[in-house]
Scaffold this active site. Sequence first.
Site, short mmCIF file in Angstrom:
data_model
loop_
_atom_site.label_atom_id
_atom_site.label_comp_id
_atom_site.label_asym_id
_atom_site.label_seq_id
_atom_site.Cartn_x
_atom_site.Cartn_y
_atom_site.Cartn_z
N ASP A 104 0.87 -1.20 0.00
CA ASP A 104 0.00 0.00 0.00
C ASP A 104 0.90 1.24 0.00
O ASP A 104 2.13 1.14 0.13
CB ASP A 104 -0.92 0.00 1.24
CG ASP A 104 -1.93 1.16 1.21
OD1 ASP A 104 -2.35 1.56 0.10
OD2 ASP A 104 -2.30 1.68 2.28
N SER A 105 0.26 2.40 -0.11
CA SER A 105 1.00 3.66 -0.03
C SER A 105 1.38 3.97 1.42
O SER A 105 2.34 4.68 1.68
CB SER A 105 0.13 4.79 -0.56
OG SER A 105 -1.07 4.85 0.20
N CYS A 164 -4.39 -1.58 -1.99
CA CYS A 164 -4.59 -0.15 -2.22
C CYS A 164 -5.54 -0.03 -3.41
O CYS A 164 -5.22 -0.49 -4.51
CB CYS A 164 -3.25 0.49 -2.54
SG CYS A 164 -3.37 2.20 -3.06
N GLU A 196 -3.56 7.86 8.87
CA GLU A 196 -2.12 7.77 9.12
C GLU A 196 -1.79 8.32 10.52
O GLU A 196 -1.03 7.71 11.27
CB GLU A 196 -1.34 8.59 8.07
CG GLU A 196 -1.33 7.98 6.67
CD GLU A 196 -0.37 6.81 6.52
OE1 GLU A 196 0.67 6.77 7.21
OE2 GLU A 196 -0.67 5.92 5.70
N CYS A 204 -11.17 2.77 0.09
CA CYS A 204 -9.76 3.07 0.34
C CYS A 204 -9.40 2.25 1.56
O CYS A 204 -10.14 2.28 2.56
CB CYS A 204 -9.57 4.57 0.62
SG CYS A 204 -7.93 4.96 1.26
N HIS A 253 -7.34 2.62 3.78
CA HIS A 253 -7.07 3.37 5.01
C HIS A 253 -8.34 3.52 5.87
O HIS A 253 -8.26 3.65 7.09
CB HIS A 253 -6.58 4.79 4.68
CG HIS A 253 -5.12 4.88 4.40
ND1 HIS A 253 -4.55 4.37 3.26
CD2 HIS A 253 -4.10 5.43 5.12
CE1 HIS A 253 -3.24 4.61 3.28
NE2 HIS A 253 -2.95 5.25 4.40
N1 DGL Z 1 -4.87 3.04 0.84
C1 DGL Z 1 -5.03 3.55 -0.45
C2 DGL Z 1 -6.28 3.14 -1.15
O1 DGL Z 1 -6.82 2.11 -0.85
C3 DGL Z 1 -4.36 4.81 -0.90
C4 DGL Z 1 -4.45 6.04 -0.06
C5 DGL Z 1 -3.60 7.14 -0.65
O2 DGL Z 1 -2.37 6.98 -0.62
O3 DGL Z 1 -4.15 8.13 -1.15
O4 DGL Z 1 -6.73 3.79 -2.05
#
Ligand code: DGL
Length: 263
Positions: free
Chosen positions: A9-10, A73, A151, A183, A185
Amino acid sequence: MGNSILVFDSGIGGLSVLQEIRARLPEHEYCYLFDNARLPYGELSEQELISGCVCLIEDMVARCNAAVVVIACNTASTLVLPALRSRLSIPVVGVVPAIKPAAAMSHSGHIGLLATPGTVRRAYTHELIASHAKDSQVHLFGSSELVMMAEAKMAGQPVDLSTLSKILAPVKETEIDVLVLGCTHFPLLAEELSQVLGETIRLLDSGEAIARRVVHLLGEAAMIAGPGKLTAWHTTDAISEGLSTSLRALGFNAILPYRIEGR
Ligand code: DGL
């Protein structure tokens, strides 16, 4: 065949998926790679996203001898899967926003997709809606601020509910009864999201479906008990003490900087 499960992931979002996989395969070896030097992905151009992710993941698959790679992600999954699959010989599992089950579950016929600005813009997402939710009214909400709040939470900072409430104001103005967390996150903020949105809006993510897919792909190899080792790699030189503490609490034995030539 490789022996570890690589989750990418990012940032910390992929941990929501890793936790679902680990609940089913607790003895396995996991590598968690997060490209936090380029976070948030929702703000990157398509070309930047594709080229950066492909190089990084290809290299990491070799380094950690992965049996399967999970692109945990949604933003990256909307773009990089074809390029990755053409270069790797192991299964590549992407994350797809749970639009289809959300449409089936909704009583009001109104569903929401909360994702990054990149994901809500992409043709991939619009095609998904056209094929699986054509009889529903789908409301799209893009936010990178929420990514950064998740985060911060993982780094040990409190979540400010009044800021969250402002970000979610447009969601509350709709008649949706199901909100897709598109997302990875966002499941990490599920408690706070529910507090602000109330119990009438159900939150839905794809973590469980991804975990089932990984178990299926590993087949018999899923049954083999490994050392249960967890290693996290970050693309920044260092991470905060708070994030390091959270990763250790989740069971990571090693947290290492990943260096890419030329960066
Ligand atoms: N966790 C990510 C997603 O599912 C990316 C969040 C990001 O870096 O903008 O899209």
